[in-house]
Design a protein around this motif. Structure first.
Motif, PDB file in Angstrom:
ATOM      1  N   TRP A  39       0.831  -1.202   0.000  1.00 57.31           N
ATOM      2  CA  TRP A  39       0.000   0.000   0.000  1.00 57.31           C
ATOM      3  C   TRP A  39       0.861   1.245   0.000  1.00 57.31           C
ATOM      4  N   GLY A  88       0.644   4.814   1.446  1.00 55.84           N
ATOM      5  CA  GLY A  88      -0.153   5.467   2.488  1.00 55.84           C
ATOM      6  C   GLY A  88      -0.368   6.954   2.320  1.00 55.84           C
ATOM      7  N   HIS A 127      -2.333   8.805   0.321  1.00 59.86           N
ATOM      8  CA  HIS A 127      -3.629   9.419   0.020  1.00 59.86           C
ATOM      9  C   HIS A 127      -4.729   8.762   0.840  1.00 59.86           C
ATOM     10  N   THR A 128      -5.907   9.377   0.799  1.00 58.89           N
ATOM     11  CA  THR A 128      -7.056   8.754   1.458  1.00 58.89           C
ATOM     12  C   THR A 128      -7.480   7.512   0.674  1.00 58.89           C
ATOM     13  N   VAL A 141      -6.225   4.799  -1.750  1.00 58.70           N
ATOM     14  CA  VAL A 141      -4.962   4.271  -2.227  1.00 58.70           C
ATOM     15  C   VAL A 141      -5.197   3.074  -3.117  1.00 58.70           C
ATOM     16  N   PRO A 142      -4.835   3.172  -4.395  1.00 62.68           N
ATOM     17  CA  PRO A 142      -4.856   1.949  -5.167  1.00 62.68           C
ATOM     18  C   PRO A 142      -3.743   1.026  -4.684  1.00 62.68           C
TER      19      PRO A 142
END
Lengths: 276, 276
Positions: free
Chosen positions: A246, A248, A250-251, A253-254
């Motif tokens: 992941w 981290g 952004h709110t 997250v692709p």
């Protein structure tokens, strides 16, 4: 419940059935769901049945004496034992289903019970090619094709993915036998109303008989091996696939991979906020 | 159709939903089935819904304003935003379902449409432990336990075997995320009425917020890799299992393995012969 599967290959036919029957959850018993009809050198047929046991048993009983009118004037009535094609034999089976419906349908309806039976019927007669049919409660039926080389009845879903992945008309017989056993294993694992022993039939094209007819119980070393190895290796494969990672920042997250387009997820972050 | 799955682990919660909706086979569209309710530091909740879309959308709308009577005299009415426990929040959701039933139930019944909705609702509020619920059409609900750490709604069967094999309360979060994606892959492969994009949420215990919220579409390289590798390796495992071998010396042949006991298969070898 029931799980039955049959496969039509260039090399032959494979039939597998479980044997657990339940009337409600508190009444579970064992009934064999496969019958082989064989006149060596003339015809080999196998019938698998699911649904209401009283119906399927009556159908199998009546099938022995069921007759269709002869094709030509003064000819013999058509039975499963003299039918010249599997298509005609399937018509005889359909007629047997309809006889049981005429006999029991209304009484079942009055008791609030659906006339529920489904069957798989396949085999080979004389010089005709092998054929495989699925027969419905109305006595109508469909036939397997190269695009759809297998039929399942009963609890079909748990065991379908492996069939979808493996079975084609070119699959060898023993590989198909292995595949239906793996399919059965997934079903046994997830549905308690499907149970051992299993009946397995492998029919080689144009033999018009089979000696590969067997019953597989909980002590069958081959099936035990298949179940153990399949479970273990599946777990190894799963463990071998890397975990998602992941980002981290952004709110939304692709999973880390440039190609991913993150559609707006409806996220409500405070009481008053409306749905986005 | 729909496939949604949620898992409760010691390490956190994982939620996954597809986004395909169909009214009959000829009317297929995309609707997101997941909503996240988050007040960072105070509560994190995720709702997955399946069933009649008009019902589940109404429930989600009403859920924003649904209130239960206060616990104590003069207290505030209970909403999902001030509920002190996930159990209370689930009660609010149940009340929202019942409101929609009061509003639409009779009209749907007159139209011959079942009041069909099922939801998975989980998360964490304040210092209480994480909780995961499955909510039914009657607004009643059950809670996940260590023995049953996951819930599925919609088309659940194709994807259940891998969950059964992998998921326990001790499963790490990323492994569980990988597992639900594999589970979804099996479902996508076998049921056309389940489709991309997927919404995935991974919640870490006691964070009371999540930045692991993502949408996975057909271009998502991680999911593409999972699907490809899982399919390939599954096939390798299958090919790695030895084929059954047969002993042709009897009519009824157990797969070659001493332990096997061959139960009598009902075999009819001539027209007149009765069922054995």
């Amino acid at each position: 419940m029931t799980y039955c599967v049959a496969v039509k290959l260039k090399a032959g036919l494979v039939f597998l059935s479980d044997s657990r029957t339940n009337a409600g959850l508190d009444q579970i018993s064992t009934f064999r769901k496969m019958i082989v009809y064989e006149k060596p050198g003339d015809r080999f047929m196998c019938l698998l049945s699911a649904g209401n046991l009283s119906i399927s048993q009556s159908v199998r009983e009546i099938l022995q004496i069921e007759q269709l009118p002869p094709d030509e004037e003064g000819g013999e009535p058509i039975t499963i034992w003299n039918a010249r094609s599997m298509f005609d034999a399937a018509r005889v089976l359909g007629a047997a289903v309809r006889h049981v419906f005429e006999r029991d349908g209304e009484a079942l309806k009055n008791a609030g019970v659906d006339f529920n039976v489904s069957m798989i019927f396949g085999g080979q007669i004389g010089s005709e090619g092998m054929r495989l049919f699925q027969v419905y409660s109305a006595g109508n039926f469909i036939e397997a094709t190269p695009e759809t080389p297998f039929f399942q009845i009963g609890e079909s879903k748990y065991g379908k993915p492996v069939l979808d992945r493996v079975i084609t008309p070119d699959t060898p017989l023993d590989e198909a036998a292995k595949c239906v056993l793996v399919s059965m294993d997934s079903t046994l694992k997830s549905n308690l109303s499907v149970g051992l022993p299993l009946d397995l039939v492998v029919y080689e094209a144009d033999r018009l008989q089979s000696d590969k007819i067997t019953c597989i119980d909980e002590n069958n070393p081959y099936f035990l091996m298949v179940r153990r190895v399949w479970g273990e290796k599946l777990r190894e494969v799963f463990d071998g696939i890397e975990h998602p990672t992941w980002d981290g920042s952004h709110t939304e997250v692709p999973l880390r991979c440039e190609g991913a387009r993150a559609l707006p997820l409806r996220k409500i972050s405070s009481p008053k906020e409306k749905l986005i």
